[in-house]
Design a protein around this motif. Structure first.
Motif, PDB file in Angstrom:
ATOM      1  N   UNK A  45      -4.029   3.716  10.079  1.00  0.00           N
ATOM      2  CA  UNK A  45      -3.941   4.454   9.412  1.00  0.00           C
ATOM      3  C   UNK A  45      -3.280   6.069  10.259  1.00  0.00           C
ATOM      4  N   UNK A  46      -4.457   5.691  11.752  1.00  0.00           N
ATOM      5  CA  UNK A  46      -4.412   7.008  11.630  1.00  0.00           C
ATOM      6  C   UNK A  46      -3.163   6.594  13.191  1.00  0.00           C
ATOM      7  N   UNK A  47      -2.994   5.266  13.341  1.00  0.00           N
ATOM      8  CA  UNK A  47      -1.457   5.103  14.265  1.00  0.00           C
ATOM      9  C   UNK A  47      -0.058   4.925  13.808  1.00  0.00           C
ATOM     10  N   UNK A  48      -0.548   4.860  12.223  1.00  0.00           N
ATOM     11  CA  UNK A  48       1.133   5.412  11.134  1.00  0.00           C
ATOM     12  C   UNK A  48       0.953   6.383  10.743  1.00  0.00           C
ATOM     13  N   UNK A  49      -0.673   7.576  11.070  1.00  0.00           N
ATOM     14  CA  UNK A  49       0.241   9.053  10.291  1.00  0.00           C
ATOM     15  C   UNK A  49       0.548   9.433  12.029  1.00  0.00           C
ATOM     16  N   UNK A  50       0.235   9.231  12.875  1.00  0.00           N
ATOM     17  CA  UNK A  50       0.922   9.716  14.056  1.00  0.00           C
ATOM     18  C   UNK A  50       2.541   9.107  14.583  1.00  0.00           C
ATOM     19  N   UNK A  51       2.713   8.011  14.122  1.00  0.00           N
ATOM     20  CA  UNK A  51       4.308   7.930  13.719  1.00  0.00           C
ATOM     21  C   UNK A  51       5.035   8.376  12.805  1.00  0.00           C
ATOM     22  N   UNK A  52       4.223   9.245  12.012  1.00  0.00           N
ATOM     23  CA  UNK A  52       5.553   9.713  10.120  1.00  0.00           C
ATOM     24  C   UNK A  52       5.195  10.627  11.130  1.00  0.00           C
ATOM     25  N   UNK A  53       4.079  11.752  11.674  1.00  0.00           N
ATOM     26  CA  UNK A  53       4.143  13.240  11.926  1.00  0.00           C
ATOM     27  C   UNK A  53       5.016  13.819  12.950  1.00  0.00           C
ATOM     28  N   UNK A  79       7.823  17.662  11.900  1.00  0.00           N
ATOM     29  CA  UNK A  79       7.714  19.410  11.307  1.00  0.00           C
ATOM     30  C   UNK A  79       8.017  19.172   9.903  1.00  0.00           C
ATOM     31  N   UNK A  80       9.581  19.041   9.778  1.00  0.00           N
ATOM     32  CA  UNK A  80       9.344  18.490   8.510  1.00  0.00           C
ATOM     33  C   UNK A  80       7.852  17.664   7.242  1.00  0.00           C
ATOM     34  N   UNK A  81       8.723  16.116   7.530  1.00  0.00           N
ATOM     35  CA  UNK A  81       6.952  16.013   6.820  1.00  0.00           C
ATOM     36  C   UNK A  81       5.832  16.954   6.823  1.00  0.00           C
ATOM     37  N   UNK A  82       5.498  17.859   7.510  1.00  0.00           N
ATOM     38  CA  UNK A  82       3.770  18.103   7.651  1.00  0.00           C
ATOM     39  C   UNK A  82       4.290  19.481   6.174  1.00  0.00           C
ATOM     40  N   UNK A  83       4.936  19.522   5.854  1.00  0.00           N
ATOM     41  CA  UNK A  83       5.244  20.774   4.829  1.00  0.00           C
ATOM     42  C   UNK A  83       5.711  19.675   3.303  1.00  0.00           C
ATOM     43  N   UNK A  84       4.535  19.040   3.144  1.00  0.00           N
ATOM     44  CA  UNK A  84       4.870  17.875   2.228  1.00  0.00           C
ATOM     45  C   UNK A  84       3.363  18.067   1.855  1.00  0.00           C
ATOM     46  N   UNK A  85       2.368  18.690   2.369  1.00  0.00           N
ATOM     47  CA  UNK A  85       1.101  18.281   1.436  1.00  0.00           C
ATOM     48  C   UNK A  85       0.255  17.581   2.559  1.00  0.00           C
ATOM     49  N   UNK A  86      -0.297  17.304   1.687  1.00  0.00           N
ATOM     50  CA  UNK A  86      -1.675  16.386   2.870  1.00  0.00           C
ATOM     51  C   UNK A  86      -0.829  15.178   3.285  1.00  0.00           C
ATOM     52  N   UNK A  87      -1.072  15.235   4.886  1.00  0.00           N
ATOM     53  CA  UNK A  87      -0.630  14.374   5.317  1.00  0.00           C
ATOM     54  C   UNK A  87      -1.095  13.207   5.559  1.00  0.00           C
ATOM     55  N   UNK A  88      -1.852  13.404   5.774  1.00  0.00           N
ATOM     56  CA  UNK A  88      -3.387  11.465   5.345  1.00  0.00           C
ATOM     57  C   UNK A  88      -2.960  10.772   4.784  1.00  0.00           C
ATOM     58  N   UNK A  89      -2.609  12.281   2.947  1.00  0.00           N
ATOM     59  CA  UNK A  89      -2.241  11.002   1.475  1.00  0.00           C
ATOM     60  C   UNK A  89      -0.670  11.235   1.615  1.00  0.00           C
ATOM     61  N   UNK A  90       0.321  11.450   2.717  1.00  0.00           N
ATOM     62  CA  UNK A  90       1.757  11.095   2.553  1.00  0.00           C
ATOM     63  C   UNK A  90       1.305   9.063   3.408  1.00  0.00           C
ATOM     64  N   UNK A  91       0.350   9.437   4.458  1.00  0.00           N
ATOM     65  CA  UNK A  91       0.414   8.574   5.281  1.00  0.00           C
ATOM     66  C   UNK A  91      -0.300   7.013   4.602  1.00  0.00           C
ATOM     67  N   UNK A  92      -1.318   7.512   3.421  1.00  0.00           N
ATOM     68  CA  UNK A  92      -2.151   6.205   2.527  1.00  0.00           C
ATOM     69  C   UNK A  92      -0.184   5.601   1.345  1.00  0.00           C
ATOM     70  N   UNK A  93      -0.007   6.829   1.544  1.00  0.00           N
ATOM     71  CA  UNK A  93       1.236   6.539   0.221  1.00  0.00           C
ATOM     72  C   UNK A  93       2.007   5.173   1.188  1.00  0.00           C
TER      73      UNK A  93
END
Length: 249
Positions: A91-99, A101-115
């Motif tokens: 999860x952490x490695x995937x979250x780092x690869x997805x981070x 600025x445009x994604x950060x405005x979509x809400x909770x980043x952890x939830x986005x990563x899980x999705x």
């Protein structure tokens, strides 16, 4: 007088015979002895499996290679489902690869990563079989007179050792933190390439000269590992685009 009763001879696949243990294992664990023997054969004696692929019924000894590939892909997806929680290195490695600025405005980043990880579980098998299936039909390293169905059988048989490495590496995920997990990526890439190439080289043994087997094995390894990368990139793009267009939930 009534005729004497004679006991019918059990068929070869009757549960009263030795093969009944195979059926019982399948009942208990979804485990098929022939499938395990086939996996061992592709590692220990790939030439035998390649020769059996030319028979309609795999000589009655081996499980079809496409079925084995599906099984390993399913195992990999299931393990990633187990290891993909929010506190996991995956999860952490995937979250780092997805981070971004445009994604950060979509809400909770952890939830986005899980999705993202959840959708990956759905998309990856389809992407894998679509890309590798097309490549299998186009790649001709097996010698003259190899029709398309046989090319599919041989290609997916040669993928099995590399896929097994993928399953084993997925099993190790809970034991690794993010830096250790990232450090395994390049060695795993190299080992997978070698697994592909060595399997083809050994599988073609006896059918052609060593030099011909060598260049075909290297070509197969390069194309197969490139197809793996193409699958990963394609699934990443489709997954990311799907979630990004959907927007926050």
């Amino acid at each position: 007088m009534s005729e004497p009763v004679t006991q019918a001879r059990p068929a070869d696949d009757d549960m009263s015979r030795a093969s009944g243990w195979d059926a019982l294992l399948d009942d208990l664990f979804g485990l098929n002895v022939r499938a395990l023997a086939s996996m061992w054969a592709i590692l220990a004696a790939p030439r035998k499996v390649f020769e059996a692929a030319r028979d309609v019924d795999w000589l009655g000894k081996y499980t079809p290679s496409i079925r084995l590939v599906f099984t390993l892909i399913a195992a990999m997806v299931f393990l990633r489902f187990l290891w993909g929680g929010e506190d996991s290195a995956l999860h952490q490695m995937t979250r780092d690869s997805l981070t971004d600025p445009n994604v950060l405005g979509m809400g909770d980043m952890d939830q986005f990563t899980q999705d993202y990880l959840g959708l990956w579980l759905v998309l990856f098998p389809f992407g894998y079989f679509a890309i590798h299936g097309i490549v299998a039909l186009l790649l001709r390293v097996w010698g003259k007179g190899t029709p398309a169905p046989l090319r599919l059988r041989l290609y997916f048989a040669a993928l099995l050792p590399g896929l097994l490495l993928g399953v084993l590496s997925t099993l190790m995920m809970p034991l690794l933190d993010v830096p250790a997990l990232e450090a395994t990526l390049i060695p795993l890439f190299v080992l997978t390439f070698l697994a592909y190439a060595i399997t083809v080289f050994r599988g073609l043994a006896g059918r052609m000269a060593a030099a011909a087997r060598a260049w075909r094995a290297v070509l197969f390894g390069f194309i197969a590992i490139s197809s793996d990368l193409l699958t990963t990139v394609t699934v990443f793009i489709v997954d990311y685009a799907w979630l990004y267009e959907r927007g926050p939930v």
